[in-house]
Design a protein around this motif. Structure first.
Motif, PDB file in Angstrom:
ATOM      1  N   LEU A 116      30.109  -2.418  10.090  1.00  0.00           N
ATOM      2  CA  LEU A 116      29.525  -1.816   8.804  1.00  0.00           C
ATOM      3  C   LEU A 116      28.700  -0.656   9.246  1.00  0.00           C
ATOM      4  N   GLN A 117      27.753  -0.697  10.366  1.00  0.00           N
ATOM      5  CA  GLN A 117      27.045   0.544  10.730  1.00  0.00           C
ATOM      6  C   GLN A 117      25.868   0.373   9.949  1.00  0.00           C
ATOM      7  N   THR A 118      25.970   0.888   8.318  1.00  0.00           N
ATOM      8  CA  THR A 118      24.796   0.961   7.648  1.00  0.00           C
ATOM      9  C   THR A 118      25.363   0.667   6.309  1.00  0.00           C
ATOM     10  N   ASP A 119      24.630   0.379   5.382  1.00  0.00           N
ATOM     11  CA  ASP A 119      24.895   0.087   3.843  1.00  0.00           C
ATOM     12  C   ASP A 119      24.799   1.330   2.986  1.00  0.00           C
ATOM     13  N   ASN A 120      24.194   2.544   3.663  1.00  0.00           N
ATOM     14  CA  ASN A 120      23.980   3.666   2.830  1.00  0.00           C
ATOM     15  C   ASN A 120      25.268   4.439   3.092  1.00  0.00           C
ATOM     16  N   SER A 150      31.092 -11.588  12.635  1.00  0.00           N
ATOM     17  CA  SER A 150      30.200 -10.786  13.068  1.00  0.00           C
ATOM     18  C   SER A 150      30.114  -9.417  12.347  1.00  0.00           C
ATOM     19  N   LEU A 151      28.842  -8.992  12.313  1.00  0.00           N
ATOM     20  CA  LEU A 151      28.633  -7.885  11.591  1.00  0.00           C
ATOM     21  C   LEU A 151      28.163  -6.749  12.712  1.00  0.00           C
ATOM     22  N   ASP A 152      28.519  -5.594  12.820  1.00  0.00           N
ATOM     23  CA  ASP A 152      27.700  -4.650  13.394  1.00  0.00           C
ATOM     24  C   ASP A 152      27.117  -3.551  12.621  1.00  0.00           C
ATOM     25  N   LEU A 153      25.859  -3.503  13.262  1.00  0.00           N
ATOM     26  CA  LEU A 153      25.010  -2.295  12.147  1.00  0.00           C
ATOM     27  C   LEU A 153      24.320  -1.494  13.420  1.00  0.00           C
ATOM     28  N   MET A 154      23.890  -0.276  12.830  1.00  0.00           N
ATOM     29  CA  MET A 154      23.470   0.750  14.137  1.00  0.00           C
ATOM     30  C   MET A 154      22.082   1.055  13.622  1.00  0.00           C
ATOM     31  N   LEU A 155      21.100   1.313  14.526  1.00  0.00           N
ATOM     32  CA  LEU A 155      19.862   1.911  14.237  1.00  0.00           C
ATOM     33  C   LEU A 155      19.792   3.362  15.079  1.00  0.00           C
ATOM     34  N   GLY A 156      19.021   4.043  14.236  1.00  0.00           N
ATOM     35  CA  GLY A 156      18.686   5.341  14.705  1.00  0.00           C
ATOM     36  C   GLY A 156      19.802   6.502  14.381  1.00  0.00           C
ATOM     37  N   LEU A 157      20.730   6.212  13.367  1.00  0.00           N
ATOM     38  CA  LEU A 157      21.520   7.312  12.792  1.00  0.00           C
ATOM     39  C   LEU A 157      20.724   8.396  12.383  1.00  0.00           C
ATOM     40  N   PRO A 158      21.415   9.629  12.326  1.00  0.00           N
ATOM     41  CA  PRO A 158      20.791  10.901  11.889  1.00  0.00           C
ATOM     42  C   PRO A 158      20.504  10.587  10.436  1.00  0.00           C
ATOM     43  N   GLY A 159      19.149  10.964  10.382  1.00  0.00           N
ATOM     44  CA  GLY A 159      18.626  10.644   8.819  1.00  0.00           C
ATOM     45  C   GLY A 159      18.452   9.445   8.195  1.00  0.00           C
ATOM     46  N   PRO A 178      26.770 -14.988  10.042  1.00  0.00           N
ATOM     47  CA  PRO A 178      26.451 -16.071  11.092  1.00  0.00           C
ATOM     48  C   PRO A 178      26.060 -15.148  12.394  1.00  0.00           C
ATOM     49  N   HIS A 179      26.455 -13.809  12.453  1.00  0.00           N
ATOM     50  CA  HIS A 179      26.337 -13.169  13.773  1.00  0.00           C
ATOM     51  C   HIS A 179      25.903 -11.757  13.160  1.00  0.00           C
ATOM     52  N   ILE A 180      25.071 -11.190  13.799  1.00  0.00           N
ATOM     53  CA  ILE A 180      24.773  -9.686  13.610  1.00  0.00           C
ATOM     54  C   ILE A 180      24.396  -8.863  14.830  1.00  0.00           C
ATOM     55  N   SER A 181      25.233  -7.942  15.116  1.00  0.00           N
ATOM     56  CA  SER A 181      25.088  -7.135  16.456  1.00  0.00           C
ATOM     57  C   SER A 181      24.435  -5.549  15.666  1.00  0.00           C
ATOM     58  N   LEU A 182      23.302  -5.513  16.474  1.00  0.00           N
ATOM     59  CA  LEU A 182      22.290  -4.271  16.101  1.00  0.00           C
ATOM     60  C   LEU A 182      22.420  -3.492  17.061  1.00  0.00           C
ATOM     61  N   TYR A 183      22.887  -2.222  17.012  1.00  0.00           N
ATOM     62  CA  TYR A 183      23.013  -1.400  18.175  1.00  0.00           C
ATOM     63  C   TYR A 183      22.056  -0.081  18.163  1.00  0.00           C
ATOM     64  N   ALA A 184      21.334   0.080  19.079  1.00  0.00           N
ATOM     65  CA  ALA A 184      20.500   1.496  18.944  1.00  0.00           C
ATOM     66  C   ALA A 184      21.648   2.643  19.351  1.00  0.00           C
ATOM     67  N   LEU A 185      21.439   3.586  18.366  1.00  0.00           N
ATOM     68  CA  LEU A 185      22.544   4.749  18.752  1.00  0.00           C
ATOM     69  C   LEU A 185      22.501   5.458  20.033  1.00  0.00           C
TER      70      LEU A 185
END
Ligand SMILES: C[S@@+](CC[C@H](N)C(=O)[O-])C[C@H]1O[C@@H](n2cnc3c(N)ncnc32)[C@H](O)[C@@H]1O
Ligand code: SF4
Length: 356
Positions: A116-120, A150-159, A178-185
């Motif tokens: 998903l990366q972000t819901d925005n 598992s759901l992938d999200l990212m933090l630090g995306l531009p803006g 049940p599982h979330i991966s949260l990757y720093a950009l």
């Protein structure tokens, strides 16, 4: 017991930050799948006990229908895949269709990882994702027969601001992921994001990570690795095996393997691969260093006896540094186990550098 990783280098379009070997022309898909099967025939996997299989990429869900079943049947014919093996496929929301879901369920896939990366929606557009939030929700619903998601999200995306990040996490939690991966950009050289001059803000990322961590812990998730959170013990067995230095075969361009203590890397030229001329390089590796680096990222930490088995007595070699980290409250030693304290994950890289 070993694992298998299969690399699928195709995507609907390229995200601005991506440096994975992906985005190959789709007309090469059939030949690529044939070449994957040939690579499996040529390497000594016959009769191998396999506990996890991970089809990643790239975006495996963009493959033509029948490709994933074909790849998995080939593995089942050759290897002894345990009845309880974890079989994961990565997918992108825009290519999750009813047919895709029926195919992977019949092919015995029992876990999916969805990006998903972000819901925005504005941010999704900005990073060139081929889906929006509504598309993700539609895909999530279609995948309801596979509970291990598992759901992938990212933090630090531009803006991206903290409220955006927390909104994405809120969505993941409300879906009971049940599982979330949260990757720093990571801004990798050669990507459009890098070329745009965008630079990651480490301090901002550390603050975002801290808020995300606190949010997920408060909602009943465990952090079992620095970027990975799960509920009710639904951790990724395949990825945990990487961090534990369990051996695995990697098939496909750019795929890595760990076999008989050696790290191997396939080259990334798809045309050579399709022609059966894949070169495989032995990479320099040091089991003790890798174990320290990978284990410190996990909640379990380092088993000092195991590290001794790799020829390093860490308490003798780095006793002074470790004692100081323990005194400062950054590390915890319990018997033969040494791990980072919750407050130390933001300086994890410095600690790892000082201990290897
Ligand atoms: C191979 S991709 C997963 C599947 C699919 N291709 C997708 O993007 O949804 C694995 C994950 O790595 C993360 N990722 C990719 N590039 C990244 C980067 N430059 N920095 C941080 N995380 C990244 C994303 O969260 C992505 O979902
Ligand atoms: S969909 Fe995934 S693999 Fe493909 S370009 Fe985007 S991040 Fe990379």
């Amino acid at each position: 017991m070993r694992g298998i990783y299969i690399h699928i280098p195709f995507c609907a379009k390229r995200c601005t930050y991506c440096s994975f070997v992906s985005g190959m022309p789709h007309e090469k898909m059939h030949l690529y799948v044939d070449a994957l099967k040939r690579e499996m025939d040529e390497r000594p996997i016959k009769g191998e006990d396999i506990s996890t299989i991970y089809i990643g990429g790239g975006t495996p869900s963009v493959l033509y229908r029948g490709a994933i079943s074909d790849i998995l049947s080939h593995i089942f014919e050759k290897c002894a895949v345990g009845a309880d093996a974890e079989i994961t496929v990565e997918c992108n929301p825009d290519s999750v269709t009813e047919d895709f879901v029926s195919e992977i369920i019949s092919a015995k896939v029992n876990r999916v990882s969805i990006g998903l990366q972000t819901d925005n929606d504005d941010l999704l557009k900005k990073i060139n994702r081929p889906h929006d939030k509504a598309g993700f929700l539609r895909a999530w619903k279609l995948l309801e027969k596979i509970p291990n998601k598992s759901l992938d999200l990212m933090l630090g995306l531009p803006g991206q601001n903290e409220a955006d990040l927390l909104s994405s996490l809120e969505l993941a939690v409300s879906l009971n992921a049940p599982h979330i991966s949260l990757y720093a950009l990571k801004v990798e050289e050669g990507t459009p994001l890098y070329e745009s001059g965008f630079a990651a803000d480490d301090d901002l990322e550390a603050d975002f990570y801290d808020s995300a961590y606190r949010f997920l812990i408060s909602r009943g998730y465990d952090r079992y690795e620095v970027s990975n959170f799960c509920k009710d013990g639904m951790y990724s067995r395949h990825n945990s095996a990487y961090w534990d230095l369990t051996e695995y075969y990697g098939f496909g361009i750019s795929a890595h393997s760990l076999l008989d203590g050696k790290r191997l890397a396939n080259d990334d030229n798809i045309d050579k691969y399709i022609l059966g001329n894949c070169e495989r390089f032995v990479e320099k590796s040091d089991a003790a260093e890798e174990y320290i680096m990978l284990a410190l990222r996990t909640a379990k930490g380092i088993d000092l006896d195991r590290l001794n088995g790799y020829g390093v007595d860490l308490m003798t070699a780095k006793g002074k540094e470790i004692t100081e980290y323990i005194r400062q409250g950054f590390m915890i030693k319990e018997g033969k186990n040494l791990r980072l304290n919750d407050n130390a994950f933001y300086i994890m890289n410095d600690i790892i550098c000082n201990l290897i």
